[in-house]
Design an enzyme around this catalytic site. Structure first.
Site, PDB file in Angstrom:
ATOM      1  N   LYS A 197       0.863  -1.173   0.000  1.00 25.14           N
ATOM      2  CA  LYS A 197       0.000   0.000   0.000  1.00 25.14           C
ATOM      3  C   LYS A 197       0.905   1.230   0.000  1.00 25.14           C
ATOM      4  O   LYS A 197       1.736   1.396   0.885  1.00 25.14           O
ATOM      5  CB  LYS A 197      -0.893  -0.004   1.240  1.00 25.14           C
ATOM      6  CG  LYS A 197      -1.754   1.245   1.354  1.00 25.14           C
ATOM      7  CD  LYS A 197      -2.760   1.122   2.468  1.00 25.14           C
ATOM      8  CE  LYS A 197      -3.545   2.407   2.644  1.00 25.14           C
ATOM      9  NZ  LYS A 197      -4.516   2.324   3.712  1.00 25.14           N
ATOM     10  N   LYS A 249      -2.285  -1.603  -3.715  1.00 25.18           N
ATOM     11  CA  LYS A 249      -3.162  -0.440  -3.640  1.00 25.18           C
ATOM     12  C   LYS A 249      -2.353   0.834  -3.741  1.00 25.18           C
ATOM     13  O   LYS A 249      -1.338   0.925  -3.043  1.00 25.18           O
ATOM     14  CB  LYS A 249      -3.863  -0.498  -2.287  1.00 25.18           C
ATOM     15  CG  LYS A 249      -4.820   0.607  -2.011  1.00 25.18           C
ATOM     16  CD  LYS A 249      -5.396   0.413  -0.650  1.00 25.18           C
ATOM     17  CE  LYS A 249      -6.176   1.642  -0.282  1.00 25.18           C
ATOM     18  NZ  LYS A 249      -6.619   1.594   1.078  1.00 25.18           N
ATOM     19  N   TYR A 314     -15.525   0.823  -6.096  1.00 22.53           N
ATOM     20  CA  TYR A 314     -16.792   1.500  -5.796  1.00 22.53           C
ATOM     21  C   TYR A 314     -17.798   1.302  -6.936  1.00 22.53           C
ATOM     22  O   TYR A 314     -18.956   1.633  -6.795  1.00 22.53           O
ATOM     23  CB  TYR A 314     -16.540   2.999  -5.550  1.00 22.53           C
ATOM     24  CG  TYR A 314     -15.550   3.234  -4.418  1.00 22.53           C
ATOM     25  CD1 TYR A 314     -15.959   3.115  -3.088  1.00 22.53           C
ATOM     26  CD2 TYR A 314     -14.212   3.535  -4.662  1.00 22.53           C
ATOM     27  CE1 TYR A 314     -15.061   3.300  -2.051  1.00 22.53           C
ATOM     28  CE2 TYR A 314     -13.307   3.724  -3.627  1.00 22.53           C
ATOM     29  CZ  TYR A 314     -13.740   3.602  -2.330  1.00 22.53           C
ATOM     30  OH  TYR A 314     -12.849   3.772  -1.299  1.00 22.53           O
TER      31      TYR A 314
END
Ligand code: PBG
Length: 328
Positions: A197, A249, A314
């Site tokens: 990340k 990510k 999303y």
């Protein structure tokens, strides 16, 4: 006509031929929907910097879970937004906080028909907005933070979470959480390690969505995006400590990292199309720069092509509906 034995265009002539040889696909069962649940809301409230995404109330959470099941998604990743925060983030451990409430409710509603995932991190609960606890000199205390993650994971497992999303980027967090879960009898709870990340500028709208009060940045714990070698080290460490799934990510600017990780990992790979990536595309579509649906499809498929088994997005519900209409 020139003699050309190899004419790749032959297989592109008919839609049926193109479909027949398509190497990359995406199914609803390979997507996870991140969901924000805010304490005190009675109805969903749109997040202005994150088009199409709302902060949910406990009531609207049930509807989202129903929709996710209906769409055939793999799961929902729950982020809780409490009304009160403090220095120590102690509230993160409270079984009556909004995250625990939401997990309990989603798990009851889902009855195993999708995976309920919980964000195991302190940033939504600390007044300074960091992912861990600060020591006297104001820096994030690694080992104190991981011990809190361990306790938080156990209580979230008790609330019904099937998967723990370890997003804090503390050293040793996977091992500490695995040990804590096993000691409490939660040997089957899955650990999703946000191994690689990066300290990215693409988390902006997420921080609005969780009403983050972060001052400064997360560069002392999240990775430096100039260092692919370091990402490999993080991944190897998490695999050693028992990560069940490895995450990269953000997604689009990190497809090289994802590809390398997929090649070295012996567990499934995930990638998170983060809020800033989502918002950039929505903004480009609104301005007429790209065809929205075609661009989302191309970008999500690029993440699969690079090696992600699972995509956190999303757009999960919407993209799932396109797969049903065979618009992929
Ligand atoms: C931290 C966390 C963040 C995101 C997911 N988990 C924010 C951060 O690290 O600052 C970002 C996700 C997104 O931007 O969509 N708990």
């Amino acid at each position: 006509m020139t003699f050309l034995p190899h004419r790749p265009r032959r297989l592109r002539r008919l839609p049926a031929l193109r479909e027949m040889v398509a190497q990359t696909t995406i199914k609803p069962a390979q997507m996870v929907l991140p969901v924000f649940v805010r304490e005190g809301h009675v109805s969903p409230k749109p997040v202005s910097s994150l088009p199409g995404v709302s902060q949910h109330s406990l009531e609207s959470l049930d509807t989202v879970v129903d929709e996710a099941i209906e769409a055939g998604l793999a799961g929902v990743m729950i982020f809780g937004i409490p009304l009160e925060r403090d220095d120590t983030g102690d509230q993160a451990l409270s079984e009556s906080n909004i995250l625990h409430e939401a997990v309990r409710q989603a798990s009851t509603r889902a009855r195993g028909r999708l995976a309920v995932m919980a964000d195991v991190c302190l940033d939504e609960f600390t007044s300074h907005g960091h992912c861990g606890v600060l020591n006297a000199s104001g820096s994030v205390d690694n080992d104190l933070s991981t011990s809190l993650y361990g306790r938080m994971a156990v209580s979230l497992a008790r609330a019904g979470a099937d998967v723990m999303g370890l997003s804090g980027m503390m050293d040793g967090q996977v091992g500490v959480v695995r040990e804590a879960l096993d000691a409490a009898g939660y040997v089957d709870t899955v650990i999703l390690a946000y191994s690689a990340k990066f300290a990215s500028s693409f988390y902006g709208p997420f921080r609005d969505a969780v009403e983050s009060s972060l001052e400064g940045d997360r560069t002392t714990y999240q990775q430096d995006y100039r260092n692919p070698r370091e990402a490999k080290k993080e991944i190897l460490l998490d695999l050693e400590q028992g990560a069940d799934i490895i995450m990269v990510k953000p997604a689009w600017s990190y497809l090289d990292i994802l590809r390398d990780a997929a090649q070295m990992s012996d567990v499934p790979m995930a990638a998170y199309v983060v809020s800033g990536e989502h918002a950039m595309l929505e903004s480009a579509a609104t301005q007429g720069i790209v065809d929205r649906q075609a661009a989302i499809r191309e970008l999500l498929l690029s993440v699969r092509r690079a090696g992600a088994d699972v995509i956190f997005t999303y757009w999960a519900l919407e993209a799932a509906s396109w797969t049903k209409e065979e618009q992929w």
